[in-house]
Design a protein around this motif. Structure first.
Motif, PDB file in Angstrom:
ATOM      1  N   VAL A  26      67.847  50.177  40.722  1.00 39.01           N
ATOM      2  CA  VAL A  26      66.704  50.348  39.819  1.00 39.01           C
ATOM      3  C   VAL A  26      65.623  49.694  40.660  1.00 39.01           C
ATOM      4  N   PHE A  27      65.771  48.779  41.752  1.00 41.01           N
ATOM      5  CA  PHE A  27      64.600  48.160  42.288  1.00 41.01           C
ATOM      6  C   PHE A  27      64.107  49.226  43.504  1.00 41.01           C
ATOM      7  N   ALA A  28      65.146  50.278  43.832  1.00 48.88           N
ATOM      8  CA  ALA A  28      64.596  51.317  44.586  1.00 48.88           C
ATOM      9  C   ALA A  28      63.586  52.147  44.081  1.00 48.88           C
ATOM     10  N   VAL A  29      63.556  52.319  42.803  1.00 52.94           N
ATOM     11  CA  VAL A  29      62.664  53.188  41.890  1.00 52.94           C
ATOM     12  C   VAL A  29      61.523  52.136  41.889  1.00 52.94           C
ATOM     13  N   LEU A  30      61.451  50.838  41.419  1.00 58.00           N
ATOM     14  CA  LEU A  30      60.335  50.013  41.373  1.00 58.00           C
ATOM     15  C   LEU A  30      59.664  50.003  42.979  1.00 58.00           C
ATOM     16  N   ASP A  31      60.344  50.099  43.885  1.00 58.81           N
ATOM     17  CA  ASP A  31      59.737  49.901  45.130  1.00 58.81           C
ATOM     18  C   ASP A  31      59.065  51.318  45.639  1.00 58.81           C
ATOM     19  N   GLU A  32      59.150  52.410  44.756  1.00 56.10           N
ATOM     20  CA  GLU A  32      58.542  53.673  45.425  1.00 56.10           C
ATOM     21  C   GLU A  32      57.030  53.191  45.291  1.00 56.10           C
ATOM     22  N   ALA A  33      56.479  54.008  46.294  1.00 57.24           N
ATOM     23  CA  ALA A  33      54.861  53.970  46.013  1.00 57.24           C
ATOM     24  C   ALA A  33      54.389  54.639  45.113  1.00 57.24           C
ATOM     25  N   PRO A  34      53.378  54.152  44.332  1.00 56.81           N
ATOM     26  CA  PRO A  34      52.690  54.757  43.231  1.00 56.81           C
ATOM     27  C   PRO A  34      51.698  55.782  43.772  1.00 56.81           C
ATOM     28  N   GLU A  35      51.081  56.861  42.848  1.00 52.73           N
ATOM     29  CA  GLU A  35      50.221  57.611  43.287  1.00 52.73           C
ATOM     30  C   GLU A  35      49.112  56.851  43.975  1.00 52.73           C
ATOM     31  N   LYS A  36      48.367  57.231  44.862  1.00 51.11           N
ATOM     32  CA  LYS A  36      47.419  56.594  45.479  1.00 51.11           C
ATOM     33  C   LYS A  36      46.246  56.363  44.553  1.00 51.11           C
ATOM     34  N   ALA A  37      45.851  55.016  44.785  1.00 47.59           N
ATOM     35  CA  ALA A  37      44.651  54.534  44.126  1.00 47.59           C
ATOM     36  C   ALA A  37      43.364  55.153  44.204  1.00 47.59           C
ATOM     37  N   ASP A  38      42.757  55.274  43.100  1.00 47.59           N
ATOM     38  CA  ASP A  38      41.365  56.010  43.354  1.00 47.59           C
ATOM     39  C   ASP A  38      40.575  55.193  44.361  1.00 47.59           C
ATOM     40  N   LYS A  39      39.938  55.919  45.161  1.00 48.32           N
ATOM     41  CA  LYS A  39      39.012  55.377  46.280  1.00 48.32           C
ATOM     42  C   LYS A  39      37.869  54.338  45.685  1.00 48.32           C
ATOM     43  N   PRO A  40      37.392  53.172  46.160  1.00 49.46           N
ATOM     44  CA  PRO A  40      36.428  52.503  45.675  1.00 49.46           C
ATOM     45  C   PRO A  40      35.235  53.058  45.393  1.00 49.46           C
ATOM     46  N   GLY A  41      34.652  53.019  44.174  1.00 47.15           N
ATOM     47  CA  GLY A  41      33.559  53.548  43.530  1.00 47.15           C
ATOM     48  C   GLY A  41      33.746  54.981  43.101  1.00 47.15           C
ATOM     49  N   ALA A  42      34.960  55.435  43.064  1.00 47.20           N
ATOM     50  CA  ALA A  42      34.902  56.813  42.282  1.00 47.20           C
ATOM     51  C   ALA A  42      34.417  56.926  41.002  1.00 47.20           C
ATOM     52  N   LEU A  43      34.107  58.081  40.755  1.00 43.24           N
ATOM     53  CA  LEU A  43      33.178  58.138  39.403  1.00 43.24           C
ATOM     54  C   LEU A  43      33.805  58.920  38.412  1.00 43.24           C
ATOM     55  N   GLU A  44      33.455  58.678  37.270  1.00 42.92           N
ATOM     56  CA  GLU A  44      33.988  59.383  36.031  1.00 42.92           C
ATOM     57  C   GLU A  44      33.513  60.785  35.992  1.00 42.92           C
TER      58      GLU A  44
END
Length: 586
Positions: free
Chosen positions: A323-341
């Motif tokens: 279970v914790f192996a799933v929780l330890d999987e790296a999430p999708e990369k965060a949007d870069k700082p200042g990313a626009l809508e």
């Protein structure tokens, strides 16, 4: 175990315990109350042997002090009744705590799964992921609701009994200097053997669930190809591995109890012999010997139970690691700082010298470039494995290019937030997906606050309104899981209507008309031509007759755009596209 079998040891047993402890710590007040109940109930139970000894000492040769016997017997009854009430309350409280812990854990896992990149699901069996959410977390739940209580009870009972035995007779306590280390050695040895076996069991159960889910989902294909016998043989193999892993883990863990119980019975024998000697020399009374024997049973019994509990905990820890192996999987990369809508999408899309591969060193695109003007209809054609669906993955940013740029409305996709970029696209895939819910809920999926009139308008445009109206409850008809109570073509039409309903500036169609007949296809094409005005559309098609009117056609092969142009210009060249087209009509 078979000779030569290699056992995989848990990577971080202490870490798993700490993380489980953190979940319990969220409910520390309830857990503290449980500890107090456990302490009180066990202390009351520990008073019983002392009172029993006093009652025995009230019996003298030729005379019995019944007043003293009834006095101590009455207090014994009070202590045991109060202890039972506290134990029952403790059981209910721990069930409540474990329920909340498991609810939170399952919620955390599911929420984390939603943050993982598409690549995680592309490389794992669905059944194995579901096994971690269900079977593994249920295993943890069983351990928390019962084993934790037993361990707390064991700790209090063993410590309390040991203290009382010292107060009763220091000489008899020496017996445990032999038996306790022997029990600990046996327990430690067997736990070391069973820990990796329980991890192997969880992994085997995950594989079994994955295989079972895959075969149940593909039942029609399985029957169509007469693969029942072959699949049965494969299932027997997977099932045998799961049962074998379960048997081996339970086999080794089950011998712990009998061995430790043998040592405990040995200690009782030694206590009886030594106690009789002390009684003959006038060093102990019969009542004190009786109290010591009862305390020794209370001392040895929990040790025996603890040995069994430790085996069960190995199963819980193995499940927790998965279970914790799933929780330890790296999430999708965060949007870069200042990313626009990305708002008011124009729909201009460009790929510039893009290289990409799912695996290092195996590129699908080596140098891909294309340009889609706002409002244009771009068709992507080519043989299987040419990279058509991979191109869609890059446009939606399910994957990022290894090199080169994917540009939307004049900016690299990294400059836009993922959420706004994906909302700018409406998608209709070849593999339709509907969930258990009403037709209205399925059509309005992804767009909040949509009115019934808007839903019906989209259904009319997709040519599905008349069919929906004939359903028992119309738009309020509940679809079965994956829309199994409607046909393939109707499912495809429903997903097309859902995509039309989205207020998106770009549209992706991956073989969107593959499951409809020619007459329905023509109706859809006419409706889509009208509704796609002003939208940039990417159409992946094998049926080349559906994209003759495309503004631009990209012909792909081996990850490269080898030809591009309009239908007429490509046919005039007489090369790869023309051969594909003519092959479908010969």
């Amino acid at each position: 175990m078979k000779p030569g079998d290699k056992l995989e040891k848990p990577k971080d047993r202490k870490g798993s315990l700490v993380r489980l402890g953190r979940y319990l710590f969220r409910y520390r007040l309830s857990f503290f109350c449980a500890f107090v109940m456990n302490l009180g109930g066990n202390l009351l139970a520990l008073a019983g042997p002392y009172l029993a000894g006093k009652a025995v000492d009230a019996i003298h040769p030729g005379a019995v002090d019944f007043q003293q016997v009834f006095f101590y017997a009455g207090w014994m009854a009070v202590c045991y009744v109060c202890s039972a009430v506290l134990s029952l309350a403790l059981q209910f409280l721990m069930l409540s705590i474990s329920r909340r812990v498991v609810y939170q854990m399952r919620r955390d896992v599911f929420n984390h799964l939603l943050t993982l990149p598409a690549g995680y699901f592309d490389t794992r069996q669905t059944g194995d992921i579901l096994s971690r959410i269900s079977y593994d977390i249920d295993t943890i739940n069983t351990s928390l609701s019962s084993d934790v209580i037993q361990l707390m009870t064991t700790a209090v009972t063993v410590v309390g009994s040991f203290v009382m035995m010292i107060l009763v007779s220091k000489e008899l306590v020496l017996v445990f200097c032999i038996t306790v280390p022997l029990s600990l050695c046996i327990t430690r040895f067997i736990v070391g053997k069973t820990r990796p076996l329980f991890k192997r069991r969880s992994r085997a159960m995950g594989a079994l669930n994955g295989y079972g889910e895959e075969q149940v989902t593909g039942q029609k294909t399985l029957k169509a190809y007469h693969q029942e016998e072959n699949r049965q043989q494969m299932f027997d193999q997977v099932n045998h591995e799961a049962v074998d892993a379960y048997y081996r883990s339970e086999y080794y863990s089950s011998i712990t109890g009998p061995l430790v119980n043998f040592v405990n019975n040995l200690s009782l024998t030694l206590i009886s012999v030594l106690g009789a000697v002390l009684f003959l020399f006038g060093r102990m009374s019969a009542g004190r010997i009786s109290s010591f024997v009862l305390y020794s049973r209370k001392f040895s019994g929990p040790i025996n139970e603890a040995a069994n509990i430790l085996s069960e905990l190995q199963s819980a820890l193995a499940a927790a690691e998965r279970v914790f192996a799933v929780l330890d999987e790296a999430p999708e990369k965060a949007d870069k700082p200042g990313a626009l809508e990305l708002k008011n999408t124009k729909g201009e899309v460009e790929l510039s010298h893009v290289a990409f591969g799912y695996e290092p060193g195996k590129l699908i695109f080596k140098d891909l470039s294309l340009h889609a003007k706002p409002g244009s209809l771009v068709a992507i054609v080519g043989p299987t494995g040419a990279g058509k669906t991979t191109l869609i993955n890059l446009l939606m940013r399910f994957y990022d290019a290894n090199s080169g740029k994917v540009i939307v409305d004049g900016r690299p996709v990294e400059d836009w937030t993922r959420e706004s970029l994906r909302k700018a696209y409406a998608m209709v895939l070849q593999d339709t997906w509907l969930f258990t819910g009403t037709v209205y809920e399925n059509l309005s999926y992804g767009r909040e606050g949509v009115s019934r009139e808007q839903v019906e308008a989209a259904a009319r445009a997709a040519g599905i309104h008349s069919f929906i109206s004939r359903l028992p409850q119309g738009y309020d008809t509940v679809l079965n899981e994956e829309g199994s109570n409607v046909s393939k073509g109707q499912k495809q039409l429903l997903t097309i209507a859902r995509a039309m309903l989205l207020d998106a500036g770009m549209l992706i169609l991956d073989e969107a008309t593959s499951n409809v007949d020619t007459r329905t296809e023509r109706r859809i094409q006419a409706a889509m031509t009208k509704l796609m005005e002003g939208k940039t559309c990417f159409v992946i098609a094998h049926r080349l007759s559906t994209i003759r009117n495309a503004d631009w056609i990209l012909v792909m092969n081996h990850g490269e755009v080898i030809e591009q142009g309009t239908h007429d210009s490509l046919m005039a060249k007489g090369s790869f596209y023309r051969r594909l087209y003519e092959a479908q009509f010969q």
